[in-house]
Design an enzyme around this catalytic site. Structure first.
Site, PDB file in Angstrom:
ATOM      1  N   SER A 148       0.826  -1.204   0.000  1.00  0.00           N
ATOM      2  CA  SER A 148       0.000   0.000   0.000  1.00  0.00           C
ATOM      3  C   SER A 148       0.869   1.266   0.000  1.00  0.00           C
ATOM      4  CB  SER A 148      -0.959  -0.033   1.194  1.00  0.00           C
ATOM      5  OG  SER A 148      -1.988   0.906   1.046  1.00  0.00           O
ATOM      6  N   ASP A 278      -9.462  -5.917  -4.412  1.00  0.00           N
ATOM      7  CA  ASP A 278      -8.988  -4.747  -3.666  1.00  0.00           C
ATOM      8  C   ASP A 278      -9.959  -3.584  -3.875  1.00  0.00           C
ATOM      9  OD1 ASP A 278      -7.603  -2.630  -2.509  1.00  0.00           O
ATOM     10  OD2 ASP A 278      -5.664  -3.282  -3.277  1.00  0.00           O
ATOM     11  N   HIS A 306      -7.484  -5.771  -0.213  1.00  0.00           N
ATOM     12  CA  HIS A 306      -6.301  -4.914  -0.089  1.00  0.00           C
ATOM     13  C   HIS A 306      -5.333  -5.424   0.965  1.00  0.00           C
ATOM     14  CE1 HIS A 306      -4.020  -1.242  -0.524  1.00  0.00           C
ATOM     15  NE2 HIS A 306      -4.069  -1.036   0.781  1.00  0.00           N
TER      16      HIS A 306
END
Length: 339
Positions: A148, A278, A306
């Site tokens: 991320s 995601d 995610h």
């Protein structure tokens, strides 16, 4: 005799009751303490030691296992509003002989939080490079993993400091102009408030908002007790103003597409891992990286959101190890061709 036996049973029962009562008290009254104990326990169980590194007045907090050896060390960068312990679920499935380092990102966990700090992707890259030099991790090229926000930082790091690395793994990385909007982008775009007062779904302040954030981040629907949700919120609330500051910087003009602007400069082997479901950063971002770097490896995970590291830790570890093994094999083949 009977009295002595009764006394022994009473004492033993009392000793057993203390930890049980302590657990119940923590669960209902101090769930955040239970969460901290859980992380401490798993660090100990997995052999991860916590240390600090100083760069001037700036302090980095990190955990590690093993020592630098013939195989590349692995440095792991966590995501937004997380901390180094989020990697423990992956560490569990990595060989104990590997040298692993998990660092708290700038301002997160035990790493320094400075007023006026640059939390853009490039600002964080500079700090991580300081950390790498502090612990002399770049004495040999190492493998960098980021997820991320950490994936954004890892990718930009690979572009700016290629000589430090042998390869990089990007897990659902931020910093890309994805062809398709994610659910998070749609929620943010649907907000009618100004950017400074906008509700950010990744910064919960109630157990209900925490539950919604977890649904947004994960394909798997975890059934988490209300007390644990409250504990997770209690841990985060004191840091929410900081998280908002970081979010506004990494989502701002200077950082929003940092990885995309630098991806063509990456010269080391790249692996991309992404959950197909995601909702935070759309999986279409994988095509952006693969188009810019045709030789990169792309692994898309079914029934995964995610939070790849939390949802599929065994698979994540397996894919990283496969990638590292393939790179060593490629190097061996290249050495034979040149000899």
């Amino acid at each position: 005799m009977d009295l002595d036996m009764f006394s022994m049973i009473a004492v033993a029962s009392g000793m057993l009751a203390v930890p049980i009562l302590a657990f119940i008290a923590c669960f209902f009254l101090w769930p955040s303490a239970l969460i901290n104990f859980y992380n401490w326990y798993w660090r100990r169980a997995l052999g991860m030691q916590v240390k600090h590194a100083e760069h001037g007045k700036y302090r980095f907090s990190y955990s590690f296992r093993g020592k630098q050896g013939n195989q590349p060390s692995i440095l792991m960068l966590h995501g937004f509003s997380a901390h180094k312990d989020m990697w423990l679920s992956v560490v569990k499935f990595l060989p104990k002989h590997l040298h692993l380092v998990c660092v708290d990102m700038p301002g997160h966990g035990g790493t320094s939080r400075s007023a006026g700090e640059d939390y853009t992707a490039e600002g964080q890259v500079k700090r991580i490079h300081q950390f790498v030099e502090c612990i002399r991790l770049n004495r040999k090229p190492f493998h960098l993993v980021g997820t991320s926000m950490g994936g954004n930082v890892a990718g930009v790091y690979a572009a700016l400091y290629p000589s430090d690395l042998c390869s990089v793994t990007l897990i659902c990385p931020a910093g890309l102009n994805c062809p398709n909007d994610s659910q998070l982008i749609k929620l943010l775009q649907g907000s009618e408030t100004s950017q400074s007062t906008r509700k950010i779904p990744l910064i919960p302040s109630t157990p209900e908002e925490m539950d919604e954030m977890m649904k947004l981040c994960s394909y798997i629907r975890f059934k988490i007790p209300q007390q644990i949700l409250q504990g997770l919120v209690d841990v985060r609330i004191p840091h929410n103003d900081f998280y908002r500051e970081v979010f506004l910087q990494i989502a701002g003009e200077k950082s929003r597409h940092s990885l995309q602007e630098n991806v063509h400069k990456i010269s080391v082997p790249v692996q991309v891992i992404w959950g197909k479901h995601d909702q935070v950063i759309d999986v279409s971002g994988a095509t952006v990286v693969s188009s810019a770097l045709p030789g990169c490896r792309v692994d898309l995970l079914e029934k995964c959101g995610h939070s790849v590291v939390m949802e599929r830790p065994r698979k994540t570890a397996k894919l990283i190890l496969e990638f590292l093994t393939s790179q060593r094999c490629n190097e061996g083949c290249n050495d034979k061709k040149t000899s």
